[in-house]
Design a protein around this motif. Structure first.
Motif, PDB file in Angstrom:
ATOM      1  N   SER A   1       2.456  -0.283   7.503  1.00  0.00           N
ATOM      2  CA  SER A   1       1.861   0.701   6.591  1.00  0.00           C
ATOM      3  C   SER A   1       0.568   0.087   6.076  1.00  0.00           C
TER       4      SER A   1
ATOM      5  N   THR B   1      -2.864   0.256   3.610  1.00  0.00           N
ATOM      6  CA  THR B   1      -3.415   0.875   2.399  1.00  0.00           C
ATOM      7  C   THR B   1      -4.759   0.235   2.069  1.00  0.00           C
TER       8      THR B   1
ATOM      9  N   PRO C   1     -10.989   5.411   1.087  1.00  0.00           N
ATOM     10  CA  PRO C   1     -10.457   6.384   2.049  1.00  0.00           C
ATOM     11  C   PRO C   1     -11.065   6.204   3.439  1.00  0.00           C
TER      12      PRO C   1
ATOM     13  N   VAL D   1      -9.155   3.507   5.316  1.00  0.00           N
ATOM     14  CA  VAL D   1      -7.810   3.922   5.762  1.00  0.00           C
ATOM     15  C   VAL D   1      -7.943   4.804   7.005  1.00  0.00           C
TER      16      VAL D   1
ATOM     17  N   ASP E   1       1.621   4.012   9.478  1.00  0.00           N
ATOM     18  CA  ASP E   1       1.202   5.092   8.588  1.00  0.00           C
ATOM     19  C   ASP E   1       0.257   4.495   7.551  1.00  0.00           C
TER      20      ASP E   1
ATOM     21  N   ARG F   1      -2.023   5.050   3.536  1.00  0.00           N
ATOM     22  CA  ARG F   1      -2.327   5.774   2.300  1.00  0.00           C
ATOM     23  C   ARG F   1      -3.514   5.115   1.609  1.00  0.00           C
ATOM     24  N   VAL F   2      -4.269   5.929   0.891  1.00  0.00           N
ATOM     25  CA  VAL F   2      -5.298   5.376   0.005  1.00  0.00           C
ATOM     26  C   VAL F   2      -4.553   4.835  -1.208  1.00  0.00           C
ATOM     27  N   ALA F   3      -4.769   3.565  -1.547  1.00  0.00           N
ATOM     28  CA  ALA F   3      -4.005   2.980  -2.649  1.00  0.00           C
ATOM     29  C   ALA F   3      -4.732   1.816  -3.289  1.00  0.00           C
TER      30      ALA F   3
ATOM     31  N   PRO G   1       1.601   2.696  -4.182  1.00  0.00           N
ATOM     32  CA  PRO G   1       2.387   3.941  -4.199  1.00  0.00           C
ATOM     33  C   PRO G   1       3.584   3.928  -3.247  1.00  0.00           C
ATOM     34  N   TYR G   2       4.416   2.912  -3.349  1.00  0.00           N
ATOM     35  CA  TYR G   2       5.649   2.845  -2.548  1.00  0.00           C
ATOM     36  C   TYR G   2       6.789   2.450  -3.470  1.00  0.00           C
TER      37      TYR G   2
END
Ligand code: SAM
Length: 321
Positions: free
Chosen positions: A95, A97, A101, A104, A119, A121-123, A129-130
């Motif tokens: 994953s 992050t 953006p 990513v 996968d 995410r922007v984080a 955010p997990y």
């Protein structure tokens, strides 16, 4: 160093102005802009050369090569570290992050081209955010020095790791290493741009003035995104305060950095077409040989603080029965 292009073209003048006072906004603008050219700029590839580099660097600090079932990367950029660790069979599922953006998006595109199970995410690393206890491994490369509150990020890492899970952050600058790398970079930039201007026979080795001006403006923003340099012992203490156990910081690159930073600056200061494949091979092979000398000679006799890169590993305490 005065080597980078200006912030991304979609940033308004107001955003750029605000970014000087807000390191996180500066990181988004700066790295969004860089995303499309980042792999080329840093000679990042997804072949044997970078797979070996990533796996060796991971092993040098982690002491093992997994395999780990599910790993998270913070500040993934274009995916250099995690994707190459996956290709090197250190990680099975990933994953990615990043605060940017644009980064990513490029990392996910790179993963798709390589056929990897990833996968993204922007984080923000300070608020991952997990869910708690999700990952077997958390990694990062050249990211800690951009995060305002490193201890908060490390607490988040502890939260999302499964009990007994490991983290590996590699490739951040030491206090001393950053000092000599910056000085050498600045001196190389000054020398290259002035010599190529002063000597008519070398004028076509000078990049157009507007490109050089853009680089100088970007260097000012880069000073905002580069927040920290580290003492290895202090970095270990930060990780322990965040709750980690079995913490260990290791350093590498001394002569390799003394060679590498002027070379990278020189490459950025002259037109790209002037330096061909033989130059790239010369630079890479010399850097490789010097890294070997650093690891096998200087690391045995010099204190770890004088090396350029610091990496840190540790674990979330295992669950007690
Ligand atoms: C120097 S780049 C390294 C990228 C990649 N890891 C590599 O080694 O090529 C640092 C990355 O960290 C990201 N970053 C900066 N601050 C961050 C934060 N607070 N949380 C998550 N990512 C961040 C930047 O957007 C950028 O992509």
């Amino acid at each position: 160093m005065a080597t980078d292009p200006a912030p991304h073209p979609h940033a308004s003048a107001e955003e750029v102005e605000a970014a000087y006072k807000d390191p996180k906004l500066a990181n988004v603008l700066y790295h969004d802009w860089e995303a499309g050219t980042y792999d080329e700029k840093w000679s990042i590839s997804y072949d044997d050369r970078c797979i070996t580099y990533a796996v060796d660097r991971f092993k040098a600090v982690a002491g093992d090569t997994g395999p780990y079932e599910h790993a998270l990367e913070l500040g993934c950029g274009t995916g250099f570290f995690l994707l190459n660790l996956m290709q090197g069979d250190v990680i099975k599922k990933g994953s990615v992050t990043d605060l940017s953006p644009g980064m990513v998006e490029v990392a996910l595109r790179n993963a798709q081209h390589l056929g990897l199970d990833v996968d993204g995410r922007v984080a923000d690393a300070e608020r991952i955010p997990y869910d708690d206890n999700t990952f077997d491994l958390v990694v990062g490369h050249a990211v800690l020095h951009h995060i305002p509150d490193v201890e908060a990020a490390m607490r988040e890492v502890q939260r999302v790791l499964k009990p007994g899970g490991k983290f590996v952050f590699a490739g951040d600058p030491t206090n001393i290493g950053n000092f000599y790398a910056r000085k050498l970079g600045q001196a190389t930039w000054w020398l290259t741009t002035n010599v190529t201007k002063a000597i008519p026979a070398l004028n076509d080795w000078r990049r157009p003035q507007e490109e050089l001006d853009e680089s100088s403006r970007a260097a000012a923003l880069e000073a905002v995104v580069d927040l920290h340099t580290f003492d290895p012992g202090d970095l270990e203490k930060t990780a322990r305060r965040a709750g980690a156990v079995e913490v260990r910081a290791v350093t590498d690159e001394l002569t390799a950095a003394l060679f590498g930073w002027p070379v990278r600056t020189f490459e950025a200061a002259v037109p790209r077409e002037k330096l061909g494949f033989s130059w790239a091979m010369f630079a890479y092979r010399t850097w490789q040989n010097l890294s070997w000398v650093d690891q096998n000679v200087f690391a045995k006799v010099l204190p770890r603080e004088v090396f350029y890169n610091v990496s840190v590993t540790g674990k979330k305490p295992a669950k007690r029965d």
